[in-house]
Design a protein around this motif. Structure first.
Motif, mmCIF file in Angstrom:
data_model
loop_
_atom_site.group_PDB
_atom_site.id
_atom_site.type_symbol
_atom_site.label_atom_id
_atom_site.label_comp_id
_atom_site.label_asym_id
_atom_site.label_seq_id
_atom_site.Cartn_x
_atom_site.Cartn_y
_atom_site.Cartn_z
ATOM 1 N N ALA A 164 43.134 -11.902 23.245
ATOM 2 C CA ALA A 164 42.459 -11.321 22.080
ATOM 3 C C ALA A 164 41.192 -12.126 21.785
ATOM 4 O O ALA A 164 41.189 -13.357 21.938
ATOM 5 C CB ALA A 164 43.387 -11.345 20.876
ATOM 6 N N PRO A 165 40.118 -11.463 21.368
ATOM 7 C CA PRO A 165 38.893 -12.199 21.026
ATOM 8 C C PRO A 165 39.137 -13.170 19.872
ATOM 9 O O PRO A 165 39.986 -12.921 19.004
ATOM 10 C CB PRO A 165 37.920 -11.098 20.596
ATOM 11 C CG PRO A 165 38.481 -9.839 21.137
ATOM 12 C CD PRO A 165 39.964 -10.027 21.213
ATOM 13 N N LEU A 166 38.399 -14.264 19.864
ATOM 14 C CA LEU A 166 38.492 -15.243 18.791
ATOM 15 C C LEU A 166 37.930 -14.661 17.485
ATOM 16 O O LEU A 166 38.448 -14.901 16.399
ATOM 17 C CB LEU A 166 37.733 -16.515 19.189
ATOM 18 C CG LEU A 166 37.932 -17.746 18.336
ATOM 19 C CD1 LEU A 166 39.392 -18.177 18.309
ATOM 20 C CD2 LEU A 166 37.063 -18.884 18.856
ATOM 21 N N LYS A 167 36.844 -13.878 17.618
ATOM 22 C CA LYS A 167 36.200 -13.238 16.467
ATOM 23 C C LYS A 167 35.718 -11.846 16.881
ATOM 24 O O LYS A 167 35.474 -11.590 18.055
ATOM 25 C CB LYS A 167 34.976 -14.031 15.983
ATOM 26 C CG LYS A 167 35.270 -15.418 15.472
ATOM 27 C CD LYS A 167 34.038 -16.013 14.798
ATOM 28 C CE LYS A 167 33.310 -16.955 15.737
ATOM 29 N NZ LYS A 167 32.181 -17.631 15.111
ATOM 30 N N ASN A 168 35.566 -10.965 15.893
ATOM 31 C CA ASN A 168 34.999 -9.629 16.096
ATOM 32 C C ASN A 168 33.892 -9.395 15.085
ATOM 33 O O ASN A 168 33.953 -9.903 13.966
ATOM 34 C CB ASN A 168 36.050 -8.531 15.866
ATOM 35 C CG ASN A 168 37.098 -8.508 16.931
ATOM 36 O OD1 ASN A 168 36.793 -8.316 18.090
ATOM 37 N ND2 ASN A 168 38.342 -8.723 16.539
ATOM 38 N N TYR A 169 32.913 -8.608 15.482
ATOM 39 C CA TYR A 169 31.880 -8.129 14.565
ATOM 40 C C TYR A 169 31.833 -6.612 14.715
ATOM 41 O O TYR A 169 31.753 -6.100 15.848
ATOM 42 C CB TYR A 169 30.502 -8.725 14.917
ATOM 43 C CG TYR A 169 29.401 -8.154 14.057
ATOM 44 C CD1 TYR A 169 29.069 -8.736 12.846
ATOM 45 C CD2 TYR A 169 28.719 -7.012 14.435
ATOM 46 C CE1 TYR A 169 28.067 -8.211 12.048
ATOM 47 C CE2 TYR A 169 27.722 -6.468 13.635
ATOM 48 C CZ TYR A 169 27.408 -7.075 12.434
ATOM 49 O OH TYR A 169 26.435 -6.538 11.639
ATOM 50 N N GLN A 170 31.917 -5.890 13.593
ATOM 51 C CA GLN A 170 31.836 -4.438 13.645
ATOM 52 C C GLN A 170 30.835 -3.937 12.620
ATOM 53 O O GLN A 170 30.752 -4.449 11.506
ATOM 54 C CB GLN A 170 33.194 -3.804 13.391
ATOM 55 C CG GLN A 170 34.171 -4.026 14.535
ATOM 56 C CD GLN A 170 35.414 -3.183 14.398
ATOM 57 O OE1 GLN A 170 35.953 -3.034 13.304
ATOM 58 N NE2 GLN A 170 35.862 -2.621 15.510
ATOM 59 N N LEU A 171 30.100 -2.900 13.039
ATOM 60 C CA LEU A 171 29.109 -2.266 12.186
ATOM 61 C C LEU A 171 29.165 -0.767 12.422
ATOM 62 O O LEU A 171 29.024 -0.316 13.555
ATOM 63 C CB LEU A 171 27.703 -2.804 12.514
ATOM 64 C CG LEU A 171 26.542 -2.230 11.725
ATOM 65 C CD1 LEU A 171 26.601 -2.695 10.265
ATOM 66 C CD2 LEU A 171 25.217 -2.627 12.363
ATOM 67 N N LYS A 172 29.381 -0.009 11.355
ATOM 68 C CA LYS A 172 29.345 1.450 11.463
ATOM 69 C C LYS A 172 27.880 1.874 11.412
ATOM 70 O O LYS A 172 27.155 1.531 10.483
ATOM 71 C CB LYS A 172 30.141 2.099 10.334
ATOM 72 C CG LYS A 172 31.613 1.847 10.446
ATOM 73 C CD LYS A 172 32.368 2.501 9.318
ATOM 74 C CE LYS A 172 33.838 2.135 9.441
ATOM 75 N NZ LYS A 172 34.621 2.655 8.332
ATOM 76 N N VAL A 173 27.461 2.611 12.443
ATOM 77 C CA VAL A 173 26.054 2.990 12.557
ATOM 78 C C VAL A 173 25.931 4.510 12.537
ATOM 79 O O VAL A 173 26.645 5.213 13.256
ATOM 80 C CB VAL A 173 25.437 2.448 13.878
ATOM 81 C CG1 VAL A 173 23.977 2.851 13.986
ATOM 82 C CG2 VAL A 173 25.592 0.940 13.955
ATOM 83 N N SER A 174 25.036 4.980 11.709
ATOM 84 C CA SER A 174 24.701 6.400 11.658
ATOM 85 C C SER A 174 23.228 6.529 12.046
ATOM 86 O O SER A 174 22.369 5.926 11.413
ATOM 87 C CB SER A 174 24.934 6.943 10.254
ATOM 88 O OG SER A 174 24.575 8.302 10.190
ATOM 89 N N VAL A 175 22.964 7.293 13.097
ATOM 90 C CA VAL A 175 21.588 7.488 13.559
ATOM 91 C C VAL A 175 21.182 8.922 13.256
ATOM 92 O O VAL A 175 21.860 9.873 13.640
ATOM 93 C CB VAL A 175 21.455 7.194 15.083
ATOM 94 C CG1 VAL A 175 20.028 7.468 15.554
ATOM 95 C CG2 VAL A 175 21.861 5.761 15.390
ATOM 96 N N THR A 176 20.062 9.050 12.552
ATOM 97 C CA THR A 176 19.533 10.354 12.187
ATOM 98 C C THR A 176 18.378 10.727 13.107
ATOM 99 O O THR A 176 17.743 9.838 13.675
ATOM 100 C CB THR A 176 19.036 10.351 10.730
ATOM 101 O OG1 THR A 176 17.982 9.371 10.605
ATOM 102 C CG2 THR A 176 20.154 9.983 9.761
ATOM 103 N N PRO A 177 18.084 12.043 13.220
ATOM 104 C CA PRO A 177 16.893 12.426 14.003
ATOM 105 C C PRO A 177 15.652 11.861 13.319
ATOM 106 O O PRO A 177 15.673 11.513 12.138
ATOM 107 C CB PRO A 177 16.890 13.951 13.944
ATOM 108 C CG PRO A 177 18.260 14.338 13.503
ATOM 109 C CD PRO A 177 18.803 13.185 12.708
ATOM 110 N N LYS A 178 14.561 11.785 14.040
ATOM 111 C CA LYS A 178 13.316 11.251 13.467
ATOM 112 C C LYS A 178 12.873 12.042 12.288
ATOM 113 O O LYS A 178 13.016 13.178 12.133
ATOM 114 C CB LYS A 178 12.230 11.255 14.512
ATOM 115 C CG LYS A 178 12.409 10.168 15.483
ATOM 116 C CD LYS A 178 11.210 10.067 16.359
ATOM 117 C CE LYS A 178 11.382 8.875 17.242
ATOM 118 N NZ LYS A 178 10.239 8.492 17.905
#
Length: 131
Positions: free
Chosen positions: A117-131
């Motif tokens: 198992a990883p020692l640490k995790n980083y998570q980010l929810k990303v929403s990408v919109t059209p230009k």
């Protein structure tokens, strides 16, 4: 709008998607793990995470967000000092390449210990919109 102006507008929009991200990217750190962000196609983010490469540990990109985000180059490690065993910061730069939503996950582990198992995790929810 005349044809020349339209071509110029399209060229400028295209140029923004190929400019390097450095210097014009939002900078996120470990304290933003578990949060969310919204960006437009062509936008950039940098994620700076503390670590110590001398221990064999490194931050790695986990699968899951590659449909909407592209890693720009290789992650960079900047040591806090020139001392032996010095920790530092791993910096990842990402560009939004397509509209959609995904969770970007980075894991801190030794590359040869994939079954652990990883020692640490980083998570980010990303929403990408059209230009």
């Amino acid at each position: 709008m005349n044809s020349l102006a339209m071509r110029l507008l399209h060229f400028c929009a295209f140029a923004l998607t190929i400019l390097p991200c450095k210097g014009n990217a939002a900078l996120l750190t470990e304290d933003t793990t578990g949060s969310s962000t919204t960006m437009a196609v062509g936008g950039c983010i940098q994620i700076a995470l503390r670590g110590n490469a001398t221990t064999g540990f490194a931050w790695e990109l986990a699968p899951g967000a590659e449909d909407i985000l592209a890693l720009e180059g290789e992650p960079e490690f900047t040591a806090d000092s020139s001392g032996i065993g010095a920790g530092g910061v791993f910096t990842f730069t990402f560009r939004a390449v397509a509209p959609g939503e995904a969770t970007l996950t980075l894991v801190y582990r030794r590359p040869w210990e994939k079954e652990m198992a990883p020692l640490k995790n980083y998570q980010l929810k990303v929403s990408v919109t059209p230009k």
